[in-house]
Design a protein around this motif. Structure first.
Motif, PDB file in Angstrom:
ATOM      1  N   PHE A  95       0.838  -1.200   0.000  1.00 43.07           N
ATOM      2  CA  PHE A  95       0.000   0.000   0.000  1.00 43.07           C
ATOM      3  C   PHE A  95       0.876   1.255   0.000  1.00 43.07           C
ATOM      4  O   PHE A  95       0.605   2.220  -0.729  1.00 43.07           O
ATOM      5  CB  PHE A  95      -0.913   0.008   1.222  1.00 43.07           C
ATOM      6  N   HIS A  96       1.931   1.261   0.815  1.00 45.73           N
ATOM      7  CA  HIS A  96       2.817   2.421   0.876  1.00 45.73           C
ATOM      8  C   HIS A  96       3.532   2.617  -0.459  1.00 45.73           C
ATOM      9  O   HIS A  96       3.705   3.753  -0.922  1.00 45.73           O
ATOM     10  CB  HIS A  96       3.839   2.243   1.999  1.00 45.73           C
ATOM     11  N   LEU A 131       8.472   5.465   2.699  1.00 49.65           N
ATOM     12  CA  LEU A 131       9.778   4.840   2.516  1.00 49.65           C
ATOM     13  C   LEU A 131      10.244   4.128   3.772  1.00 49.65           C
ATOM     14  O   LEU A 131      10.891   3.076   3.707  1.00 49.65           O
ATOM     15  CB  LEU A 131      10.801   5.898   2.082  1.00 49.65           C
ATOM     16  N   LYS A 132       9.918   4.691   4.910  1.00 50.64           N
ATOM     17  CA  LYS A 132      10.303   4.052   6.172  1.00 50.64           C
ATOM     18  C   LYS A 132       9.636   2.689   6.304  1.00 50.64           C
ATOM     19  O   LYS A 132      10.275   1.696   6.681  1.00 50.64           O
ATOM     20  CB  LYS A 132       9.917   4.951   7.334  1.00 50.64           C
ATOM     21  N   MET A 133       8.357   2.601   5.990  1.00 52.26           N
ATOM     22  CA  MET A 133       7.638   1.334   6.104  1.00 52.26           C
ATOM     23  C   MET A 133       8.107   0.328   5.051  1.00 52.26           C
ATOM     24  O   MET A 133       8.231  -0.872   5.340  1.00 52.26           O
ATOM     25  CB  MET A 133       6.134   1.577   5.969  1.00 52.26           C
ATOM     26  N   ILE A 134       8.383   0.793   3.853  1.00 46.91           N
ATOM     27  CA  ILE A 134       8.904  -0.100   2.806  1.00 46.91           C
ATOM     28  C   ILE A 134      10.267  -0.646   3.209  1.00 46.91           C
ATOM     29  O   ILE A 134      10.546  -1.847   3.072  1.00 46.91           O
ATOM     30  CB  ILE A 134       8.993   0.650   1.457  1.00 46.91           C
ATOM     31  N   GLY A 135      11.143   0.227   3.700  1.00 47.78           N
ATOM     32  CA  GLY A 135      12.461  -0.214   4.117  1.00 47.78           C
ATOM     33  C   GLY A 135      12.411  -1.257   5.215  1.00 47.78           C
ATOM     34  O   GLY A 135      13.154  -2.246   5.196  1.00 47.78           O
ATOM     35  N   LEU A 136      11.531  -1.071   6.201  1.00 45.84           N
ATOM     36  CA  LEU A 136      11.387  -2.034   7.279  1.00 45.84           C
ATOM     37  C   LEU A 136      10.909  -3.379   6.734  1.00 45.84           C
ATOM     38  O   LEU A 136      11.420  -4.451   7.119  1.00 45.84           O
ATOM     39  CB  LEU A 136      10.397  -1.495   8.311  1.00 45.84           C
ATOM     40  N   ASP A 137       9.944  -3.352   5.842  1.00 48.17           N
ATOM     41  CA  ASP A 137       9.408  -4.574   5.237  1.00 48.17           C
ATOM     42  C   ASP A 137      10.501  -5.330   4.480  1.00 48.17           C
ATOM     43  O   ASP A 137      10.657  -6.556   4.623  1.00 48.17           O
ATOM     44  CB  ASP A 137       8.260  -4.196   4.297  1.00 48.17           C
ATOM     45  N   LEU A 138      11.288  -4.631   3.686  1.00 49.09           N
ATOM     46  CA  LEU A 138      12.343  -5.284   2.905  1.00 49.09           C
ATOM     47  C   LEU A 138      13.402  -5.900   3.806  1.00 49.09           C
ATOM     48  O   LEU A 138      13.893  -7.007   3.559  1.00 49.09           O
ATOM     49  CB  LEU A 138      12.975  -4.278   1.942  1.00 49.09           C
TER      50      LEU A 138
END
Length: 430
Positions: free
Chosen positions: A266-267, A376-383
Motif C-alpha cells: 500500500f505504501h 519509505l520508512k515502512m517499505i524499508g522495514l518490510d524489505l
C-alpha cells in the motif's frame, strides 16, 4: 532477440540463453546505477548478469542519434563532489570528457542568467540577515539561498518538475535540482560513458541481457536464493536464480513484482514519479543564442528546460505524469507546441522546423511529498525483515534525491554491500 555484450568491446552479438541459470548477483536495469554496480562486481571477479527491459544500455542517460543531431535523453551533466565517482567515470573515458557549463536560467522571454538566477543584492542581504532557522521545505530553502523575491520566481520551475508547490515539497530531496554547478560530459554524449561501462563489464566476465523485462521476484527463505522471472521479446518466460539481487526498477513497480506480496505494498503504491517528454528539432536560429542547458522559470512557458544540440538543433524538455494530456498528445501537436515556445524564447526564427523527434522517458524524477518519508520508512522495514539479499539502487529504484550523481552513488553502494556480504537492503528513507 537475445542480446549479450561480447568480449569484443566494439560489438553486440546474438546468442541463446539457458533456463534457470544461477549467478551470484542479478542486476535489474542497465542504466547508470545498474551498470555502475555490475562494473564493480565484475571487476571483483563476481559472476553478475544484468537484465535490461530496453534494447540498449544507459536508461535515461542513453544518447540517441537522429539525422542531423544527437540527443542525450536525460540532458544531465556529470557532476559530483565525490572523488570516487569522478574517478569512476574518468577511468572509463580518460580522454573523452570535456567541461560542461552549469545550467543557465531563463525567465520566460526575458534575459538569461547563469548560476544564481538574477537575484537582487538587497533580497540576498535580507535573506542572510533574517534567515529561516531550518529549511524543512523547498520554499524555505530557496528563500534562504536566493531571497524571497527570487524564490517566488523559482516556484514555477519547481512545480514543473514535481507538480508540487515548493511549500509542499521537502527540502532535502529537491534542493540539488537548483544547484547549477559546472560538470563534465562525454564528447559523444552521456550514452558514450555507459556503452564504455557495458563493454568493461563484458570484458571482466559479466553479462548484459537486453530486452528482458522482469515480471516477478521471489526469495526462498530456506535457501536464501532469489528466483527472477523475465519475459523475452517473443513472450517466452526465462528464469534466473541468484544469491543476491540489485534492483533499479522503480520502487513502486518492484514492490508489485515481489512474491509473497509485501505488507508495505500500500505504501509503495502511494509513491509518485514525474515522466519526461523531450521534443528535439532543427530550426533557423533566432535572436538569442541557444544555451547548452537552461532551466525555464517562467510559468507562461510550459517547457522546463531547453538544450542546444548539434549545429542548429535544440531540445525542449517537459515534465508530466504518464498517461496525462501531455504524455498522450500527438507528436505533431507536441512539436508545434515546442517550436512555438522556442520562438517565444527567441531561440529560433519563425518558420518550419526540421528533423523533429519526440522522446518519452518514464519515471525520471521521484516525487517527495509530505507523506513520502513515512512510506519509505515502512517499505524499508518490510524489505529488511522479509526480503534479505535485495538491494536498491538508482533514483527511481531507491526513490532518492535529485543530485546529479545519485544513480552512480547508489549503484556503487549496492555493489559494496554485496561484496561485504550484507544481506539487508540499504536504508531508503530520505
Amino acid at each position: 532477440m537475445f542480446l549479450t555484450l561480447s568480449a569484443d568491446p566494439r560489438s553486440l552479438n546474438s546468442g541463446s540463453g539457458n533456463m534457470g541459470e544461477h549467478v551470484e548477483t542479478l542486476v535489474i536495469g542497465a542504466g547508470p546505477a545498474g551498470l555502475s554496480a555490475a562494473h564493480v562486481l565484475a571487476r571483483a571477479g563476481r559472476t553478475v548478469t544484468v537484465l535490461e527491459a530496453q534494447g540498449g544500455v544507459g536508461g535515461a542517460a542513453r544518447t540517441l542519434s537522429f539525422d542531423g543531431f544527437r540527443l542525450d535523453v536525460s540532458g544531465r551533466r556529470l557532476s559530483s563532489a565525490d572523488p570516487a565517482i569522478r574517478a569512476f567515470w574518468t577511468a572509463l573515458l580518460p580522454d573523452d570528457l570535456e567541461i560542461a557549463p552549469g545550467a543557465m536560467r531563463l525567465e520566460g522571454e526575458g534575459a538569461a542568467a547563469r548560476g544564481q538566477p538574477g537575484a537582487a543584492l538587497g533580497a540576498l542581504i535580507s535573506a542572510k540577515l533574517r534567515p529561516i532557522a531550518s529549511s524543512k521545505t523547498l520554499g524555505e530553502w530557496l528563500t534562504r539561498r536566493f531571497g524571497r523575491r527570487v524564490a517566488r520566481r523559482l516556484s514555477a520551475y519547481a512545480e514543473k518538475l514535481w507538480a508540487l508547490r515548493p511549500e509542499d515539497t521537502p527540502a532535502q530531496p529537491a534542493c540539488p535540482s537548483f544547484r547549477s554547478e559546472a560538470g563534465v560530459r562525454p564528447r559523444q554524449g552521456t550514452g558514450q560513458l555507459w556503452k564504455a561501462c557495458a563493454e568493461a563489464i563484458a570484458q571482466a566476465g559479466g553479462e548484459i541481457r537486453l530486452e528482458r523485462k522482469v515480471a516477478s521476484l521471489r526469495r526462498d527463505r530456506a535457501s536464501g536464493v532469489w528466483t527472477v522471472s523475465t519475459l523475452a521479446p517473443d513472450g517466452a518466460e526465462e528464469v534466473f536464480t541468484a544469491d543476491q539481487v540489485i534492483s533499479t526498477m522503480p520502487l513502486r513497480e518492484l514492490m508489485g513484482a515481489l512474491t509473497p506480496t509485501p505488507i508495505s505494498l500500500f505504501h509503495a503504491c502511494e509513491l509518485m514519479y514525474r515522466d519526461q517528454v523531450t521534443v528535439a528539432f532543427n530550426a533557423t536560429p533566432g535572436r538569442r543564442r541557444a544555451p547548452a542547458l537552461a532551466e525555464i522559470h517562467g510559468a507562461a512557458i510550459k517547457a522546463a528546460r531547453v538544450r542546444a544540440l548539434d549545429a542548429d538543433a535544440l531540445a525542449l524538455d517537459y515534465y508530466c505524469f504518464e498517461g496525462d494530456v501531455l504524455w498522450t498528445a500527438d507528436d505533431q501537436a507536441l512539436i508545434a507546441q515546442a517550436a512555438g515556445e522556442a520562438q517565444r524564447l527567441g531561440l529560433v526564427a519563425p518558420g518550419l522546423v526540421r528533423d523533429a523527434q519526440v522522446v518519452r522517458q518514464r519515471k525520471v524524477h521521484p516525487i517527495h511529498d509530505e507523506a513520502c518519508d513515512e512510506h519509505l520508512k515502512m517499505i524499508g522495514l518490510d524489505l529488511r525483515l522479509h526480503f534479505a539479499g535485495l538491494h536498491l539502487a538508482g533514483r527511481a529504484g531507491a526513490h532518492g534525491d535529485s543530485a546529479e550523481d545519485q544513480s552512480i552513488r547508489t549503484g556503487l553502494s549496492a555493489a559494496a554491500a554485496v561484496l561485504s556480504r550484507v544481506v539487508a537492503p540499504s536504508r531508503i528513507a530520505a
